[in-house]
Design a protein around this motif. Sequence first.
Motif, PDB file in Angstrom:
ATOM      1  N   LEU A 123      -3.951 -84.281 -41.299  1.00 21.60           N
ATOM      2  CA  LEU A 123      -4.049 -84.738 -39.916  1.00 21.60           C
ATOM      3  C   LEU A 123      -5.521 -84.960 -39.583  1.00 21.60           C
ATOM      4  N   ARG A 124      -5.853 -86.138 -39.059  1.00 14.59           N
ATOM      5  CA  ARG A 124      -7.255 -86.507 -38.834  1.00 14.59           C
ATOM      6  C   ARG A 124      -7.357 -87.469 -37.676  1.00 14.59           C
ATOM      7  N   MET A 125      -8.551 -87.536 -37.119  1.00 17.15           N
ATOM      8  CA  MET A 125      -8.808 -88.435 -35.996  1.00 17.15           C
ATOM      9  C   MET A 125      -9.843 -89.477 -36.415  1.00 17.15           C
TER      10      MET A 125
ATOM     11  N   SER B 123       8.379 -79.369 -38.656  1.00 20.36           N
ATOM     12  CA  SER B 123       7.119 -78.674 -38.904  1.00 20.36           C
ATOM     13  C   SER B 123       6.015 -79.371 -38.135  1.00 20.36           C
ATOM     14  N   SER B 124       4.909 -78.647 -37.953  1.00 20.64           N
ATOM     15  CA  SER B 124       3.825 -79.170 -37.111  1.00 20.64           C
ATOM     16  C   SER B 124       2.474 -78.870 -37.746  1.00 20.64           C
ATOM     17  N   SER B 125       1.521 -79.686 -37.366  1.00 16.83           N
ATOM     18  CA  SER B 125       0.130 -79.510 -37.786  1.00 16.83           C
ATOM     19  C   SER B 125      -0.757 -79.777 -36.578  1.00 16.83           C
ATOM     20  N   VAL B 126      -1.871 -79.036 -36.467  1.00 19.83           N
ATOM     21  CA  VAL B 126      -2.740 -79.161 -35.295  1.00 19.83           C
ATOM     22  C   VAL B 126      -4.148 -79.540 -35.729  1.00 19.83           C
ATOM     23  N   ILE B 127      -4.873 -80.144 -34.779  1.00 19.25           N
ATOM     24  CA  ILE B 127      -6.266 -80.512 -34.985  1.00 19.25           C
ATOM     25  C   ILE B 127      -6.989 -80.365 -33.658  1.00 19.25           C
ATOM     26  N   GLN B 128      -8.239 -79.974 -33.717  1.00 17.38           N
ATOM     27  CA  GLN B 128      -9.077 -79.889 -32.515  1.00 17.38           C
ATOM     28  C   GLN B 128     -10.091 -81.021 -32.557  1.00 17.38           C
ATOM     29  N   PHE B 129     -10.219 -81.734 -31.443  1.00 19.76           N
ATOM     30  CA  PHE B 129     -11.090 -82.904 -31.379  1.00 19.76           C
ATOM     31  C   PHE B 129     -11.920 -82.844 -30.108  1.00 19.76           C
ATOM     32  N   THR B 130     -13.245 -82.956 -30.264  1.00 18.92           N
ATOM     33  CA  THR B 130     -14.172 -82.948 -29.135  1.00 18.92           C
ATOM     34  C   THR B 130     -14.966 -84.252 -29.167  1.00 18.92           C
ATOM     35  N   PRO B 131     -14.591 -85.256 -28.375  1.00 20.58           N
ATOM     36  CA  PRO B 131     -15.272 -86.552 -28.447  1.00 20.58           C
ATOM     37  C   PRO B 131     -16.786 -86.458 -28.242  1.00 20.58           C
ATOM     38  N   TYR B 132     -17.219 -85.561 -27.390  1.00 15.49           N
ATOM     39  CA  TYR B 132     -18.652 -85.439 -27.108  1.00 15.49           C
ATOM     40  C   TYR B 132     -19.448 -85.219 -28.389  1.00 15.49           C
ATOM     41  N   TYR B 133     -18.857 -84.498 -29.346  1.00 14.92           N
ATOM     42  CA  TYR B 133     -19.537 -84.211 -30.607  1.00 14.92           C
ATOM     43  C   TYR B 133     -18.959 -84.974 -31.785  1.00 14.92           C
ATOM     44  N   ASP B 134     -17.660 -85.277 -31.759  1.00 15.12           N
ATOM     45  CA  ASP B 134     -16.978 -85.766 -32.952  1.00 15.12           C
ATOM     46  C   ASP B 134     -16.807 -87.279 -33.015  1.00 15.12           C
ATOM     47  N   THR B 135     -16.851 -87.970 -31.894  1.00 20.74           N
ATOM     48  CA  THR B 135     -16.591 -89.404 -31.946  1.00 20.74           C
ATOM     49  C   THR B 135     -17.769 -90.151 -32.558  1.00 20.74           C
ATOM     50  N   HIS B 136     -17.478 -91.275 -33.186  1.00 22.23           N
ATOM     51  CA  HIS B 136     -18.512 -92.129 -33.755  1.00 22.23           C
ATOM     52  C   HIS B 136     -18.908 -93.187 -32.724  1.00 22.23           C
ATOM     53  N   ILE B 137     -20.206 -93.356 -32.538  1.00 16.92           N
ATOM     54  CA  ILE B 137     -20.716 -94.393 -31.641  1.00 16.92           C
ATOM     55  C   ILE B 137     -20.866 -95.674 -32.443  1.00 16.92           C
TER      56      ILE B 137
END
Length: 526
Positions: free
Chosen positions: A219-221, A295-309
């Motif tokens: 699982l990925r963003m 079944s489930s899978s989780v991910i934590q995403f913080t755009p302020y730090y993780d997004t690509h400009i």
Amino acid sequence: MAWPLITLLLPVICTVVMASGEEDRGTITIDITKAVDGFLAMWSWDDHCLEEDDVTFTAVYKKVGAPDNESQECVITEDCFCKIPPDLLDYSHNYTLLISATAPGENLTNSKDFDPNCEMKPPPEIHVKTSNALVIVKISTPGNPGEEEYNLSLRRNDSTEEKYELIRVRNYIIPPNTLSPGQVYCLKVNVYTILTMALSPFSPEECFTVPAKAPPNNLRMESLDSRYLLEWDWDFDQSPNATFSVEKCHNYDGRCTKIKGCENITATRCHTALSFKGDHILRASVYDSQREEKSSSVIQFTPYYDTHIGPPKNLTMRIVNNELFIDVSAPEGFKDADIDGLCGWLTLLEYWTNSTHNSEVTVKEEKQPFFKIESLEESTTYCAKAKMKCEDRNRSSLYSQVYCITTDPRSYLFAWIIGCSIVGIVLISFGLYICFCPLKRYIKHTFFASNRLPSSIETGFGESPLDCIKHPFLLHEEETMDQCYIVQNSHTEGSVQDNPSQDNSQESGNYSDKDQTTGEAGTCTQ
């Protein structure tokens, strides 16, 4: 100093019951709490406890109203912390804690009273639940939730190192990024009452096992600016009838809500509309109808730090007067005010000459997206790429495409035009000058076939081109006209006598220049 830091040293804590003495604003602040093994005191002074500077703190305590010489030392255990053992206290009296700070040119003092008979607040009850790849903590206390803060202490079962988190909710999802799948963790919580500044003891530790990774896998963003695409892997050969759903889970209340457009889909990707601010916990669940399991899978995403400009949209390159001007366009993502205001942006430019040898890359940074490169070489290709970079943070955009421009070869056209013009004028003038010599002969034989040319033309022209070279083609001043006289012929004397009547009517003779070839008897004098 933040209250979570207190939890490092406070296993059991109670309320401070009274305070006395004059406390200066913005100077030394004191907090005293009761623990099972005595009292703990914490103080602060203009962030000196957080900095390594030349400040010395002393802490003493004594019975209220006792002489100064009865003071006892409060043993400092950490920076701005001290501990009072319970067996050194007389529980029939209240006490005063005195804190002094000594720095170059400064000496400050403050005090606070405390009651050794303070009753401890009961610890909260906690329950840790693991559900569909999430770890949810539920806290139970008799107080009002809006008036309390909760300090969570989390450690791995095989370590003594603790991580603390201050929250204000009773149902809390532990962020997945802080947990390792399959690992055992232990958690404990205490309560801080905001109005009374009271801290409870820590609850007993509760240990739990983090759920192991489950499908969907990987699982990925995939993020770019404010576009967020959640993707995962699935083997459709093994389970062709699987469907997926994506939920956004809120760690401040433990609830999960489905994301619009990501419910019961068969694709392994989903566009998620998320805010640029805040932390987002996303859970992707798969239902395999063939195996009848979920079944489930989780991910934590913080755009302020993780997004690509994204990269700058374009580089405009112009050559003017042997100088290269480069204008860098802003990235597409800067249309989003949150991204544009993320930090103070700088423009970073890299440029080099595109030659067969390894060219040195030159880097420039400017606050404005405009660059000038001087002293260009002729017939050389210059290439450049750019990106945006935060001025005060390690954050930058992607690089733009590589743009190139080639300088013209050095031009000698203007010099050739001037030189050829001068040479042409000289050759044409010389040719015309040479042509006037045959022209003289043409004029003579055409208009003066049996006579000589006028003396002004004879003087200006020679008989050959070499004569013309020796005598510049300049017409001389017109000469004075020759004076001629009439001379009578001797053989006409008899005729004159025979016809005397004509002697009075006319005279007969020949006019001649002295050089005239056709005259026979005439003479001419100057």
